[in-house]
Design an enzyme around this catalytic site. Structure first.
Site, PDB file in Angstrom:
ATOM      1  N   GLU A  66       0.814  -1.214   0.000  1.00  0.00           N
ATOM      2  CA  GLU A  66       0.000   0.000   0.000  1.00  0.00           C
ATOM      3  C   GLU A  66       0.848   1.264   0.000  1.00  0.00           C
ATOM      4  O   GLU A  66       1.980   1.255   0.472  1.00  0.00           O
ATOM      5  CB  GLU A  66      -0.883   0.040   1.264  1.00  0.00           C
ATOM      6  CG  GLU A  66      -1.903  -1.076   1.303  1.00  0.00           C
ATOM      7  CD  GLU A  66      -2.693  -1.158   2.608  1.00  0.00           C
ATOM      8  OE1 GLU A  66      -3.825  -1.636   2.561  1.00  0.00           O
ATOM      9  OE2 GLU A  66      -2.183  -0.755   3.659  1.00  0.00           O
ATOM     10  N   CYS A  79       3.409   8.593   0.823  1.00  0.00           N
ATOM     11  CA  CYS A  79       4.026   7.704   1.801  1.00  0.00           C
ATOM     12  C   CYS A  79       4.109   6.323   1.145  1.00  0.00           C
ATOM     13  O   CYS A  79       3.082   5.748   0.788  1.00  0.00           O
ATOM     14  CB  CYS A  79       3.134   7.674   3.038  1.00  0.00           C
ATOM     15  SG  CYS A  79       3.626   6.444   4.245  1.00  0.00           S
ATOM     16  N   CYS A  86       5.765  -6.595   7.426  1.00  0.00           N
ATOM     17  CA  CYS A  86       7.020  -6.179   8.080  1.00  0.00           C
ATOM     18  C   CYS A  86       7.460  -7.249   9.076  1.00  0.00           C
ATOM     19  O   CYS A  86       6.637  -7.759   9.831  1.00  0.00           O
ATOM     20  CB  CYS A  86       6.820  -4.855   8.809  1.00  0.00           C
ATOM     21  SG  CYS A  86       8.353  -4.233   9.545  1.00  0.00           S
ATOM     22  N   CYS A  90       6.299  -4.727  15.592  1.00  0.00           N
ATOM     23  CA  CYS A  90       5.996  -3.814  16.697  1.00  0.00           C
ATOM     24  C   CYS A  90       4.527  -4.006  17.122  1.00  0.00           C
ATOM     25  O   CYS A  90       3.650  -4.128  16.272  1.00  0.00           O
ATOM     26  CB  CYS A  90       6.240  -2.372  16.277  1.00  0.00           C
ATOM     27  SG  CYS A  90       7.931  -2.117  15.706  1.00  0.00           S
ATOM     28  N   CYS A  93       1.603  -1.600  15.816  1.00  0.00           N
ATOM     29  CA  CYS A  93       1.529  -1.330  14.373  1.00  0.00           C
ATOM     30  C   CYS A  93       0.798  -2.462  13.644  1.00  0.00           C
ATOM     31  O   CYS A  93       1.167  -3.632  13.772  1.00  0.00           O
ATOM     32  CB  CYS A  93       2.957  -1.177  13.843  1.00  0.00           C
ATOM     33  SG  CYS A  93       3.068  -1.090  12.052  1.00  0.00           S
ATOM     34  N   CYS A 310      -0.670   6.416   9.754  1.00  0.00           N
ATOM     35  CA  CYS A 310       0.546   5.735  10.229  1.00  0.00           C
ATOM     36  C   CYS A 310       0.195   4.472  10.988  1.00  0.00           C
ATOM     37  O   CYS A 310      -0.582   4.519  11.941  1.00  0.00           O
ATOM     38  CB  CYS A 310       1.281   6.605  11.248  1.00  0.00           C
ATOM     39  SG  CYS A 310       2.228   7.901  10.566  1.00  0.00           S
TER      40      CYS A 310
HETATM   41  N1  SAH Z   1       9.318   0.689   9.742  1.00  0.00           N
HETATM   42  C1  SAH Z   1       9.576   2.073   9.773  1.00  0.00           C
HETATM   43  C2  SAH Z   1       8.701   2.891   8.836  1.00  0.00           C
HETATM   44  C3  SAH Z   1       7.254   2.527   8.760  1.00  0.00           C
HETATM   45  S1  SAH Z   1       6.283   2.849  10.207  1.00  0.00           S
HETATM   46  C4  SAH Z   1       9.493   2.612  11.183  1.00  0.00           C
HETATM   47  O1  SAH Z   1       9.029   1.893  12.058  1.00  0.00           O
HETATM   48  O2  SAH Z   1       9.930   3.741  11.400  1.00  0.00           O
HETATM   49  C5  SAH Z   1       6.136   4.618  10.128  1.00  0.00           C
HETATM   50  C6  SAH Z   1       5.821   5.287  11.480  1.00  0.00           C
HETATM   51  O3  SAH Z   1       4.499   4.981  11.920  1.00  0.00           O
HETATM   52  C7  SAH Z   1       6.749   4.818  12.581  1.00  0.00           C
HETATM   53  O4  SAH Z   1       7.245   5.890  13.342  1.00  0.00           O
HETATM   54  C8  SAH Z   1       5.829   3.945  13.391  1.00  0.00           C
HETATM   55  O5  SAH Z   1       6.266   3.801  14.681  1.00  0.00           O
HETATM   56  C9  SAH Z   1       4.529   4.676  13.299  1.00  0.00           C
HETATM   57  N2  SAH Z   1       3.374   3.861  13.669  1.00  0.00           N
HETATM   58  C10 SAH Z   1       3.226   2.527  13.555  1.00  0.00           C
HETATM   59  N3  SAH Z   1       2.006   2.125  13.989  1.00  0.00           N
HETATM   60  C11 SAH Z   1       1.368   3.239  14.408  1.00  0.00           C
HETATM   61  C12 SAH Z   1       0.053   3.503  14.909  1.00  0.00           C
HETATM   62  N4  SAH Z   1      -0.840   2.525  15.054  1.00  0.00           N
HETATM   63  N5  SAH Z   1      -0.267   4.757  15.214  1.00  0.00           N
HETATM   64  C13 SAH Z   1       0.611   5.778  15.016  1.00  0.00           C
HETATM   65  N6  SAH Z   1       1.863   5.596  14.521  1.00  0.00           N
HETATM   66  C14 SAH Z   1       2.229   4.352  14.206  1.00  0.00           C
HETATM   67 FE1  SF4 Z   2       7.561  -2.521  10.916  1.00  0.00          FE
HETATM   68 FE2  SF4 Z   2       5.430  -1.231  11.835  1.00  0.00          FE
HETATM   69 FE3  SF4 Z   2       7.530  -1.638  13.442  1.00  0.00          FE
HETATM   70 FE4  SF4 Z   2       7.723   0.120  11.368  1.00  0.00          FE
HETATM   71  S1  SF4 Z   2       6.389   0.312  13.171  1.00  0.00           S
HETATM   72  S2  SF4 Z   2       9.206  -1.460  11.993  1.00  0.00           S
HETATM   73  S3  SF4 Z   2       6.405  -0.913   9.868  1.00  0.00           S
HETATM   74  S4  SF4 Z   2       6.223  -3.234  12.557  1.00  0.00           S
END
Ligand code: SAH
Ligand code: SF4
Length: 319
Positions: A66, A79, A86, A90, A93, A310
Site C-alpha cells: 500500500e 508515503c 514487516c 511492533c 503497528c 501511520c
Molecule cells: N518501519 C519504519 C517505517 C514505517 S512505520 C518505522 O518503524 O519507522 C512509520 C511510522 O508509523 C513509525 O514511526 C511507526 O512507529 C509509526 N506507527 C506505527 N504504527 C502506528 C500507529 N498505530 N499509530 C501511530 N503511529 C504508528
Molecule cells: Fe515494521 Fe510497523 Fe515496526 Fe515500522 S512500526 S518497523 S512498519 S512493525
C-alpha cells in the site's frame, strides 16, 4: 518473469505501451508482448474524507502492498512502502501484526509514486515529497530502497530534492551506518517510542537485538558525518511510554543532536493491544520536552477513516 521497465519509462508518466504514440505501432505491439510497464497487476484506490488516498497495489505474484497520497496545500506527499508486511512486529503497528511477506524491488517502490501521480493527473515530477513510512522497515531492504531513492534523486528520472525524501527506521544500526556512508542527502527519521530499553522491548521486538545505546551511537555517528537534523518519532501509548519521567529521559537522549521530535497520536486498529494517550496528556508531554529545549511537534495522521494513517496499513478494506 518479465523485466521491470518502470525505470526507463516513469518520467513521462505513461502507463501502457499504447500511450507511447511516438513509437511505431508495430514496435509498440512487440514491446507490449515482451515487457511490462506497470509493476502492479491491479490497483484499488480508497479516498479518505480528508482528501488523502490509500492505494492498494496487487503485485504480479499476487502479494499486496500500500501507499498513501496526501495532498496538502501547496505540497503533494506520498508515503510509500518498502515491503509487503514487516518482520519487525511492533505491537502497536497493524503492519507488524501482519508479519513479513517479502521485500519490494526498487521498481515496485518507485512505481508506487508513478502510479499515484498518474492517477492524480500529475506528472511524476509534480510529486515533490516522499516519506518511506508505509509498510515495512526500509533499512532491512536496504539495497532496493537505496536503488529506488537514487532514481528519485536522479536528474534524468524524478529529479527530487533529497531534503524532501524521508526514510523512517525502527532503528537498525548497520543500516544507519550505511546511510552515513552513502549519504544520499535524504532525511533520517528514527522511531524511538521509548527512552529506556525496558519499555522499548515491550513494544518493539527488534529492541531485544539492538539496545538504545547502540542505536543512538549509530545516530550520533550519522549526525556527526552528515550534519543534518534527525527527526525522532514517538507514538504515544497510554500508560506505557507517556510518563513525565519518560519525557525527561527522552530530552536527555536528544541533547546535542539538533533533533526534532514528532509525537504521533496512536492510530487505532482492530484487535490492537493498546490505547492511545489522550490529547490533553500528549500536550503536557510535549510541554515538558519543549521546556527542556527539544523542538516538538504533534503529528496528527491523515486518512484514519480508510485505514491509511501511520501504522494502520494492513491491507484492510475500509468498511
Ligand atoms: N518501519 C519504519 C517505517 C514505517 S512505520 C518505522 O518503524 O519507522 C512509520 C511510522 O508509523 C513509525 O514511526 C511507526 O512507529 C509509526 N506507527 C506505527 N504504527 C502506528 C500507529 N498505530 N499509530 C501511530 N503511529 C504508528
Ligand atoms: Fe515494521 Fe510497523 Fe515496526 Fe515500522 S512500526 S518497523 S512498519 S512493525
Amino acid at each position: 518473469m518479465l523485466p521491470p521497465t518502470t525505470f526507463a519509462l516513469g518520467k513521462q508518466g505513461v502507463r501502457d505501451w499504447e500511450g507511447m504514440r511516438n513509437l511505431p505501432k508495430a514496435l509498440r505491439a512487440e514491446l507490449a508482448e515482451r515487457y511490462r510497464v506497470s509493476e502492479f497487476a491491479e490497483v484499488t484506490p480508497f479516498v479518505s474524507q480528508d482528501g488523502s488516498v490509500k492505494y492498494l497495489y496487487t503485485l504480479w505474484d499476487g502479494k499486496k502492498t500500500e501507499a498513501v497520497y496526501m495532498p496538502y496545500v501547496g505540497r503533494r506527499t506520498i508515503c510509500v512502502s518498502s515491503m509487503v508486511g514487516c518482520p519487525a512486529g511492533c505491537t502497536f503497528c497493524a503492519t507488524g501484526k501482519m508479519g513479513f511477506g517479502r521485500n519490494l524491488t526498487a521498481a515496485e517502490i518507485l512505481d508506487q509514486i508513478l502510479f499515484a501521480a498518474h492517477h492524480q493527473g500529475h506528472s511524476p515530477r509534480e510529486i515533490r515529497n516522499v516519506v518511506l513510512m508505509g509498510m515495512g522497515e526500509p533499512l532491512l531492504n536496504l539495497e532496493h530502497v537505496f536503488t529506488a531513492v537514487r532514481r528519485m534523486l536522479d536528474p534524468e528520472a524524478l529529479a527530487m530534492s533529497p531534503r524532501r525524501i524521508t526514510l523512517s527506521t525502527v532503528g537498525i544500526p548497520r543500516g544507519i551506518y550505511r546511510m552515513a556512508e552513502e549519504d544520499l542527502g535524504v532525511r533520517l527519521a528514527l522511531s524511538l517510542h521509548a527512552p529506556d530499553d525496558e519499555t522499548r522491548k515491550l513494544i518493539i521486538p527488534t529492541a531485544h537485538r539492538y539496545s538504545l545505546e547502540e542505536i543512538m551511537t549509530a545516530v550520533r555517528h550519522y549526525y556527526a558525518r552528515v550534519k543534518r537534523r534527525v527527526t525522532f518519532e514517538y507514538t504515544m501509548l497510554k500508560g506505557l511510554n507517556d510518563h513525565p519521567w519518560q519525557a525527561k529521559a527522552l530530552a536527555k537522549h536528544l541533547e546535542g543532536l539538533s533533533a526534532h521530535l514528532n509525537l504521533i497520536p496512536w492510530n487505532p486498529w482492530e484487535g490492537a493491544p493498546h490505547q492511545g494517550t489522550p490529547k490533553e496528556h500528549i500536550l503536557k508531554f510535549a510541554a515538558i520536552l519543549e521546556g527542556m529545549g527539544v523542538p516538538t511537534s504533534i503529528r496528527w495522521s491523515r486518512g484514519r477513516d480508510v485505514g491509511a494513517a501511520c501504522g494502520q496499513l494492513a491491507l484492510r478494506q475500509p468498511a
